[in-house]
Design a protein around this motif. Structure first.
Motif, PDB file in Angstrom:
ATOM      1  N   ARG A 307       0.844  -1.189   0.000  1.00 25.00           N
ATOM      2  CA  ARG A 307       0.000   0.000   0.000  1.00 25.00           C
ATOM      3  C   ARG A 307       0.882   1.243   0.000  1.00 25.00           C
ATOM      4  NH1 ARG A 307      -3.997  -1.601   3.753  1.00 25.00           N
ATOM      5  NH2 ARG A 307      -5.721  -2.668   2.723  1.00 25.00           N
ATOM      6  N   SER A 308       0.449   2.257  -0.726  1.00 21.08           N
ATOM      7  CA  SER A 308       1.269   3.468  -0.869  1.00 21.08           C
ATOM      8  C   SER A 308       1.479   4.193   0.456  1.00 21.08           C
ATOM      9  CB  SER A 308       0.631   4.427  -1.886  1.00 21.08           C
ATOM     10  OG  SER A 308       0.598   3.827  -3.171  1.00 21.08           O
ATOM     11  N   ASN A 309       0.530   4.073   1.390  1.00 22.22           N
ATOM     12  CA  ASN A 309       0.662   4.765   2.668  1.00 22.22           C
ATOM     13  C   ASN A 309       1.301   3.887   3.746  1.00 22.22           C
ATOM     14  OD1 ASN A 309      -1.385   2.958   3.058  1.00 22.22           O
ATOM     15  ND2 ASN A 309      -2.867   4.424   3.890  1.00 22.22           N
ATOM     16  N   ASN A 310       1.820   2.714   3.343  1.00 19.01           N
ATOM     17  CA  ASN A 310       2.406   1.805   4.333  1.00 19.01           C
ATOM     18  C   ASN A 310       3.429   0.915   3.622  1.00 19.01           C
ATOM     19  OD1 ASN A 310       3.026   0.013   6.321  1.00 19.01           O
ATOM     20  ND2 ASN A 310       0.928  -0.643   6.741  1.00 19.01           N
ATOM     21  N   LYS A 311       4.633   1.425   3.454  1.00 20.92           N
ATOM     22  CA  LYS A 311       5.634   0.747   2.648  1.00 20.92           C
ATOM     23  C   LYS A 311       6.602  -0.057   3.512  1.00 20.92           C
ATOM     24  CE  LYS A 311       5.516   4.530  -0.724  1.00 20.92           C
ATOM     25  NZ  LYS A 311       6.301   5.617  -1.337  1.00 20.92           N
ATOM     26  N   ALA A 312       7.124  -1.109   2.913  1.00 18.76           N
ATOM     27  CA  ALA A 312       8.204  -1.861   3.549  1.00 18.76           C
ATOM     28  C   ALA A 312       9.505  -1.084   3.388  1.00 18.76           C
ATOM     29  CB  ALA A 312       8.334  -3.241   2.901  1.00 18.76           C
ATOM     30  N   GLN A 313      10.491  -1.443   4.211  1.00 17.04           N
ATOM     31  CA  GLN A 313      11.796  -0.806   4.087  1.00 17.04           C
ATOM     32  C   GLN A 313      12.531  -1.384   2.875  1.00 17.04           C
ATOM     33  OE1 GLN A 313      14.426  -1.428   7.390  1.00 17.04           O
ATOM     34  NE2 GLN A 313      15.801   0.235   6.791  1.00 17.04           N
ATOM     35  N   VAL A 314      13.081  -0.522   2.054  1.00 17.42           N
ATOM     36  CA  VAL A 314      13.858  -0.947   0.888  1.00 17.42           C
ATOM     37  C   VAL A 314      15.332  -0.686   1.190  1.00 17.42           C
ATOM     38  CG1 VAL A 314      14.236  -0.661  -1.581  1.00 17.42           C
ATOM     39  CG2 VAL A 314      11.942  -0.364  -0.632  1.00 17.42           C
ATOM     40  N   THR A 315      16.125  -1.749   1.287  1.00 15.89           N
ATOM     41  CA  THR A 315      17.506  -1.577   1.719  1.00 15.89           C
ATOM     42  C   THR A 315      18.396  -2.679   1.180  1.00 15.89           C
ATOM     43  OG1 THR A 315      18.931  -1.394   3.681  1.00 15.89           O
ATOM     44  CG2 THR A 315      17.040  -2.866   3.838  1.00 15.89           C
ATOM     45  N   GLN A 316      19.676  -2.369   1.078  1.00 12.34           N
ATOM     46  CA  GLN A 316      20.679  -3.370   0.735  1.00 12.34           C
ATOM     47  C   GLN A 316      21.529  -3.755   1.941  1.00 12.34           C
ATOM     48  OE1 GLN A 316      21.681  -1.021  -3.206  1.00 12.34           O
ATOM     49  NE2 GLN A 316      22.746  -2.983  -3.287  1.00 12.34           N
ATOM     50  N   ASP A 317      21.340  -3.051   3.051  1.00 12.14           N
ATOM     51  CA  ASP A 317      22.079  -3.339   4.289  1.00 12.14           C
ATOM     52  C   ASP A 317      21.086  -3.708   5.371  1.00 12.14           C
ATOM     53  OD1 ASP A 317      24.991  -2.587   3.701  1.00 12.14           O
ATOM     54  OD2 ASP A 317      23.906  -0.807   3.005  1.00 12.14           O
ATOM     55  N   ILE A 318      21.171  -4.931   5.848  1.00 10.56           N
ATOM     56  CA  ILE A 318      20.218  -5.401   6.854  1.00 10.56           C
ATOM     57  C   ILE A 318      20.959  -6.011   8.041  1.00 10.56           C
ATOM     58  CG2 ILE A 318      18.236  -5.772   5.364  1.00 10.56           C
ATOM     59  CD1 ILE A 318      19.056  -8.623   5.004  1.00 10.56           C
ATOM     60  N   GLU A 319      20.371  -5.832   9.212  1.00 13.87           N
ATOM     61  CA  GLU A 319      20.889  -6.469  10.431  1.00 13.87           C
ATOM     62  C   GLU A 319      20.004  -7.663  10.750  1.00 13.87           C
ATOM     63  OE1 GLU A 319      21.363  -3.775  13.667  1.00 13.87           O
ATOM     64  OE2 GLU A 319      23.119  -2.810  12.767  1.00 13.87           O
ATOM     65  N   VAL A 320      20.643  -8.791  11.015  1.00 14.88           N
ATOM     66  CA  VAL A 320      19.925 -10.059  11.131  1.00 14.88           C
ATOM     67  C   VAL A 320      20.419 -10.830  12.349  1.00 14.88           C
ATOM     68  CG1 VAL A 320      19.431 -12.256   9.968  1.00 14.88           C
ATOM     69  CG2 VAL A 320      19.702 -10.177   8.617  1.00 14.88           C
ATOM     70  N   MET A 321      19.476 -11.434  13.083  1.00 12.05           N
ATOM     71  CA  MET A 321      19.836 -12.455  14.076  1.00 12.05           C
ATOM     72  C   MET A 321      19.939 -13.766  13.312  1.00 12.05           C
ATOM     73  SD  MET A 321      20.276 -11.034  16.957  1.00 12.05           S
ATOM     74  CE  MET A 321      20.578 -12.613  17.752  1.00 12.05           C
ATOM     75  N   LEU A 322      21.130 -14.332  13.261  1.00 16.02           N
ATOM     76  CA  LEU A 322      21.414 -15.456  12.372  1.00 16.02           C
ATOM     77  C   LEU A 322      21.736 -16.707  13.182  1.00 16.02           C
ATOM     78  CD1 LEU A 322      21.650 -15.488   9.202  1.00 16.02           C
ATOM     79  CD2 LEU A 322      24.124 -15.556   9.532  1.00 16.02           C
ATOM     80  N   CYS A 323      21.127 -17.813  12.786  1.00 12.36           N
ATOM     81  CA  CYS A 323      21.491 -19.123  13.339  1.00 12.36           C
ATOM     82  C   CYS A 323      22.237 -19.877  12.240  1.00 12.36           C
ATOM     83  CB  CYS A 323      20.252 -19.892  13.792  1.00 12.36           C
ATOM     84  SG  CYS A 323      20.642 -21.519  14.487  1.00 12.36           S
ATOM     85  N   TRP A 324      23.504 -20.190  12.495  1.00  9.87           N
ATOM     86  CA  TRP A 324      24.310 -20.889  11.494  1.00  9.87           C
ATOM     87  C   TRP A 324      23.978 -22.369  11.522  1.00  9.87           C
ATOM     88  CZ3 TRP A 324      26.572 -18.583   7.634  1.00  9.87           C
ATOM     89  CH2 TRP A 324      27.400 -19.333   6.794  1.00  9.87           C
ATOM     90  N   LEU A 325      23.593 -22.935  10.367  1.00 10.87           N
ATOM     91  CA  LEU A 325      23.061 -24.290  10.312  1.00 10.87           C
ATOM     92  C   LEU A 325      24.042 -25.322   9.766  1.00 10.87           C
ATOM     93  CD1 LEU A 325      19.604 -23.409   8.684  1.00 10.87           C
ATOM     94  CD2 LEU A 325      20.158 -23.458  11.110  1.00 10.87           C
ATOM     95  N   HIS A 326      25.111 -24.873   9.143  1.00 12.16           N
ATOM     96  CA  HIS A 326      25.953 -25.797   8.375  1.00 12.16           C
ATOM     97  C   HIS A 326      27.154 -26.286   9.184  1.00 12.16           C
ATOM     98  CE1 HIS A 326      28.148 -27.357   4.813  1.00 12.16           C
ATOM     99  NE2 HIS A 326      26.920 -27.502   4.334  1.00 12.16           N
ATOM    100  N   ASN A 327      27.645 -27.487   8.791  1.00 14.38           N
ATOM    101  CA  ASN A 327      28.833 -28.034   9.457  1.00 14.38           C
ATOM    102  C   ASN A 327      30.056 -27.150   9.233  1.00 14.38           C
ATOM    103  OD1 ASN A 327      27.458 -30.379  10.309  1.00 14.38           O
ATOM    104  ND2 ASN A 327      27.730 -31.312   8.306  1.00 14.38           N
ATOM    105  N   ASN A 328      30.175 -26.594   8.034  1.00 15.72           N
ATOM    106  CA  ASN A 328      31.318 -25.743   7.721  1.00 15.72           C
ATOM    107  C   ASN A 328      31.078 -24.328   8.234  1.00 15.72           C
ATOM    108  OD1 ASN A 328      32.517 -27.902   6.329  1.00 15.72           O
ATOM    109  ND2 ASN A 328      31.458 -27.346   4.429  1.00 15.72           N
ATOM    110  N   PRO A 329      32.090 -23.685   8.808  1.00 14.52           N
ATOM    111  CA  PRO A 329      31.904 -22.328   9.326  1.00 14.52           C
ATOM    112  C   PRO A 329      31.727 -21.319   8.209  1.00 14.52           C
ATOM    113  CG  PRO A 329      34.208 -22.984   9.454  1.00 14.52           C
ATOM    114  CD  PRO A 329      33.443 -24.203   9.035  1.00 14.52           C
ATOM    115  N   ALA A 330      31.242 -20.152   8.565  1.00 12.31           N
ATOM    116  CA  ALA A 330      31.073 -19.076   7.585  1.00 12.31           C
ATOM    117  C   ALA A 330      32.435 -18.607   7.094  1.00 12.31           C
ATOM    118  CB  ALA A 330      30.310 -17.913   8.215  1.00 12.31           C
ATOM    119  N   LYS A 331      32.504 -18.320   5.800  1.00 12.28           N
ATOM    120  CA  LYS A 331      33.755 -17.833   5.230  1.00 12.28           C
ATOM    121  C   LYS A 331      33.777 -16.303   5.296  1.00 12.28           C
ATOM    122  CE  LYS A 331      33.146 -21.633   2.010  1.00 12.28           C
ATOM    123  NZ  LYS A 331      32.661 -21.962   0.661  1.00 12.28           N
ATOM    124  N   PRO A 332      34.902 -15.732   5.713  1.00  9.56           N
ATOM    125  CA  PRO A 332      34.967 -14.267   5.821  1.00  9.56           C
ATOM    126  C   PRO A 332      34.674 -13.590   4.481  1.00  9.56           C
ATOM    127  CG  PRO A 332      36.862 -15.306   6.869  1.00  9.56           C
ATOM    128  CD  PRO A 332      36.138 -16.384   6.135  1.00  9.56           C
TER     129      PRO A 332
END
Length: 417
Positions: A307-332
């Protein structure tokens, strides 16, 4: 009066061997929700294993490999019905290396049953599962203090567990936490009230589940419609038809509503809302519909109608609470595919802000490595904009997953802050 068609989804969690599968088996067995052929098969398997009675855990440990190992290694789903309510159970593994399965099982739950062994009290994996239930904002948590028969049905042992859990959970978002002393093996306070614990004045587990108030987790205010595909029928009758098909994530849409297309920002009005059965006057979550607009706008999969009077945030930078699920660690600074509603983009974990110490709930600012089962707050950068809400406001537009491009495996699940 309760609606007997009302569906309650609940998950079971807790440390390994706390009796989750046995509890579900007892619920199914005592509520007479087992088909005769299922019961006969379980009885045969129990005899082959040398059990005198029915091995209740086998009602959820449905895979042969799991039975042979004697553990639950995946999320096992079961369905049953009582005269008052329908239920879907997600039985999740207790082993620490399968915490990711608990995230999967709890993601759509209305309630969480967390089992605690009365002999051992609240341990690390109990805290981990309780914390995940809080993060996922499951509205009801029922702490079942199990194996009360092994502590002589001691009220003191039961109160000790309550004190431990309440001390730990004081920072949780969950408002409704209940405690029930049970013996899943013997059936005390599961379906029927226990004669061995007359000091407990509350309701047994099944009655508690039947009478829980289910509040919808669907956001009814913010209108969000992620476009899945564009419909252009190739026939003479509908040659000029251009519909945008998808599922309503939240809110309500009606013909005549002024809407904005994100991320482009173009505006229009809803001309019609169509379904397979025909045109309708309003669409709401979680309906799947096709929306046509009064203007010819370039819209494709991954765009969002709001709706035009109620918009979602449009962004390329987001902050997230993340649960890592994979056996391999995250790569930098490695690139992943982020999947959010119908949108897929390339993304990179820019920064690990902090990780949680699951025992104390304290934030570890100096530990930046993401390994399996780690829960952390991260900053993610995407190649193209996402249309987001916070998970607290909208479960659909506030959740996402990360996929490894090389293996196509899901490596993390996140909740937008």
């Amino acid at each position: 009066m309760l609606d007997n068609n009302q569906l309650l989804r609940f998950t079971t969690a807790g440390s390994v061997d706390d009796g989750k599968s046995t509890l579900i088996g007892r619920l199914l067995y005592d509520s007479k929700s087992i088909f005769e052929d299922q019961l006969e098969a379980i009885e045969n398997t129990s005899r082959k294993k040398g059990h005198e009675g029915v091995d209740l855990a086998l009602f959820t440990d449905g895979l042969r490999d799991e039975r042979e190992q004697g553990i639950t290694i995946d999320v096992a789903y079961r369905y049953f019905t009582t005269p008052k309510r329908k239920f879907i159970i997600a039985d999740t593994p207790g082993h620490i290396q399968y915490t990711r399965n608990m995230v999967t099982g709890a993601s759509t739950a209305n309630a969480a049953i967390i089992l605690v062994d009365a002999r051992h009290g609240v341990i690390e994996q109990t805290k981990r599962h309780a914390f995940i239930a809080s993060l996922l904002q499951i509205p009801h948590v029922i702490v079942c203090v199990n194996k009360m028969d092994l502590v002589d049905y001691s009220e003191e042992a039961y109160n000790n567990v309550i004190n431990q859990f309440e001390k730990f959970s004081s920072k949780f978002l969950v408002k409704d936490i209940r405690f029930i002393p049970i013996s899943a093996l013997d059936g005390d306070n599961v379906v029927n009230r226990s004669k061995n614990m007359d000091w407990y004045l509350g309701a047994p587990l099944l009655h508690t589940l039947e009478t829980l108030h289910i509040s919808s987790d669907i956001n009814k205010i913010d209108a969000r419609f992620p476009v899945q595909t564009v419909l252009r029928p190739q026939n003479d009758t509908h040659r000029d038809y251009r519909g945008y098909a998808g599922r309503v994530s939240s809110g309500v849409f009606r013909p005549g509503d002024e809407v904005t297309i994100l991320p482009s920002g173009f505006t229009s009005k809803i001309k019609s809302i169509d379904t397979f059965e025909g045109e309708i006057e309003e669409a709401y979550a979680p309906m799947s519909v096709s929306i046509t607009l009064t203007d010819d706008i370039d819209i494709s999969r991954g765009d969002m109608i709001v709706r035009s009077n109620n918009k979602a945030q449009v962004t390329q930078d987001i902050e997230v609470m993340l649960c890592w699920l994979h056996n391999n660690p995250a790569k930098p600074r490695a690139k992943y595919t982020i999947k959010h509603t119908s949108n897929e983009q390339k993304a990179m974990i820019k920064e690990v802000v902090y990780k949680y110490d699951i025992n104390t709930l304290e934030r570890k600012l100096d530990d930046k490595d993401l390994g399996m089962n780690d829960i952390s707050k991260v900053k993610i950068r995407t190649t193209k904009p996402l249309m987001t809400d916070s998970y607290r406001e909208n479960r659909i537009t506030g959740s996402l997953i990360l996929v490894d491009d090389a293996t196509n495996e899901t490596v993390a699940a996140g909740m937008i802050v």
